[in-house]
Enzyme design. Structure first.
Site, PDB file in Angstrom:
ATOM      1  N   ASP A  11     -11.999  22.107  -8.668  1.00  0.00           N
ATOM      2  CA  ASP A  11     -10.905  22.360  -9.618  1.00  0.00           C
ATOM      3  C   ASP A  11     -10.704  23.873  -9.727  1.00  0.00           C
ATOM      4  OD1 ASP A  11      -9.604  20.568 -12.217  1.00  0.00           O
ATOM      5  OD2 ASP A  11      -9.502  22.757 -12.291  1.00  0.00           O
ATOM      6  N   HIS A  57      -1.400   7.896  -2.375  1.00  0.00           N
ATOM      7  CA  HIS A  57      -0.876   8.322  -3.671  1.00  0.00           C
ATOM      8  C   HIS A  57      -0.781   7.159  -4.656  1.00  0.00           C
ATOM      9  CE1 HIS A  57       1.614  10.860  -6.354  1.00  0.00           C
ATOM     10  NE2 HIS A  57       2.087   9.680  -6.715  1.00  0.00           N
ATOM     11  N   ASN A  80      -7.937  11.549 -16.864  1.00  0.00           N
ATOM     12  CA  ASN A  80      -6.860  11.693 -17.847  1.00  0.00           C
ATOM     13  C   ASN A  80      -5.702  10.815 -17.391  1.00  0.00           C
ATOM     14  OD1 ASN A  80      -8.278  13.598 -19.387  1.00  0.00           O
ATOM     15  ND2 ASN A  80      -7.599  15.267 -18.065  1.00  0.00           N
ATOM     16  N   GLY A 125      -3.291  14.441 -21.554  1.00  0.00           N
ATOM     17  CA  GLY A 125      -3.602  15.665 -20.820  1.00  0.00           C
ATOM     18  C   GLY A 125      -3.462  15.552 -19.321  1.00  0.00           C
ATOM     19  N   HIS A 157      -6.856  11.312 -10.067  1.00  0.00           N
ATOM     20  CA  HIS A 157      -7.989  12.174  -9.711  1.00  0.00           C
ATOM     21  C   HIS A 157      -9.100  11.972 -10.731  1.00  0.00           C
ATOM     22  CE1 HIS A 157      -5.045  14.358 -12.143  1.00  0.00           C
ATOM     23  NE2 HIS A 157      -6.060  14.972 -12.722  1.00  0.00           N
ATOM     24  N   HIS A 186     -12.119  13.710 -12.495  1.00  0.00           N
ATOM     25  CA  HIS A 186     -12.787  14.983 -12.766  1.00  0.00           C
ATOM     26  C   HIS A 186     -14.293  14.701 -12.772  1.00  0.00           C
ATOM     27  CE1 HIS A 186      -9.271  17.319 -14.449  1.00  0.00           C
ATOM     28  NE2 HIS A 186      -8.824  16.108 -14.684  1.00  0.00           N
TER      29      HIS A 186
END
Ligand code: AMP
Ligand code: ZN
Length: 112
Positions: free
Chosen positions: A33, A49, A88, A94, A101, A103
């Site tokens: 990130d 996607h 998120n 957010g 994705h 995190h």
């Protein structure tokens, strides 16, 4: 599922925008990130996607499980297997990039 030509992470996956690669395989790509919120902050994304984790879970649960596996292996290497995994989902939660994705936050003890 539809690939978006305007999608930042699709461009990163294709190599059109540079990224700091951490891991890749046939279905999945992981990179650092750009604005890390922990000592180690990696984003793990499917090459295909999907807008968010709910779409991914519905259309390809095996890929979602694989993303968790990749997150685990990063944390095994970086911080004895401990990590926080965040998806998120939605603008008001957010989410700013609408290519799913994970995190992966690890590399140090995290606040509760
Ligand atoms: P989210 O807010 O959950 O949609 O997460 C998007 C994440 O992408 C944020 O943590 C950003 O710091 C990160 N990000 C945005 N642009 C880039 C980039 N070019 N390379 C790496 N990470 C990025
Ligand atoms: Zn995309």
């Amino acid at each position: 599922m539809s690939e978006s030509t305007d999608c930042l992470f699709c461009k990163i996956i294709k190599g059109e925008i540079p990224s700091a690669k951490v891991y890749e395989d046939e279905t999945t790509y992981a990179f650092k990130d750009i604005n890390p919120k922990a000592k180690v902050h990696v984003l793990v994304v499917p090459r295909r996607h999907y807008a968010n984790v709910a779409e991914l879970a519905k259309d390809d649960p095996a890929e979602l499980a694989h993303i968790v596996e990749v997150a685990q292996s990063i944390a095994d290497k970086e911080f004895h297997g401990a990590y926080r995994l965040v998806f998120n989902t939605g603008l008001d939660a957010g989410q700013t990039v609408f290519h799913v994705h994970a995190h992966v936050l690890t590399g140090e003890t995290l606040d509760e």
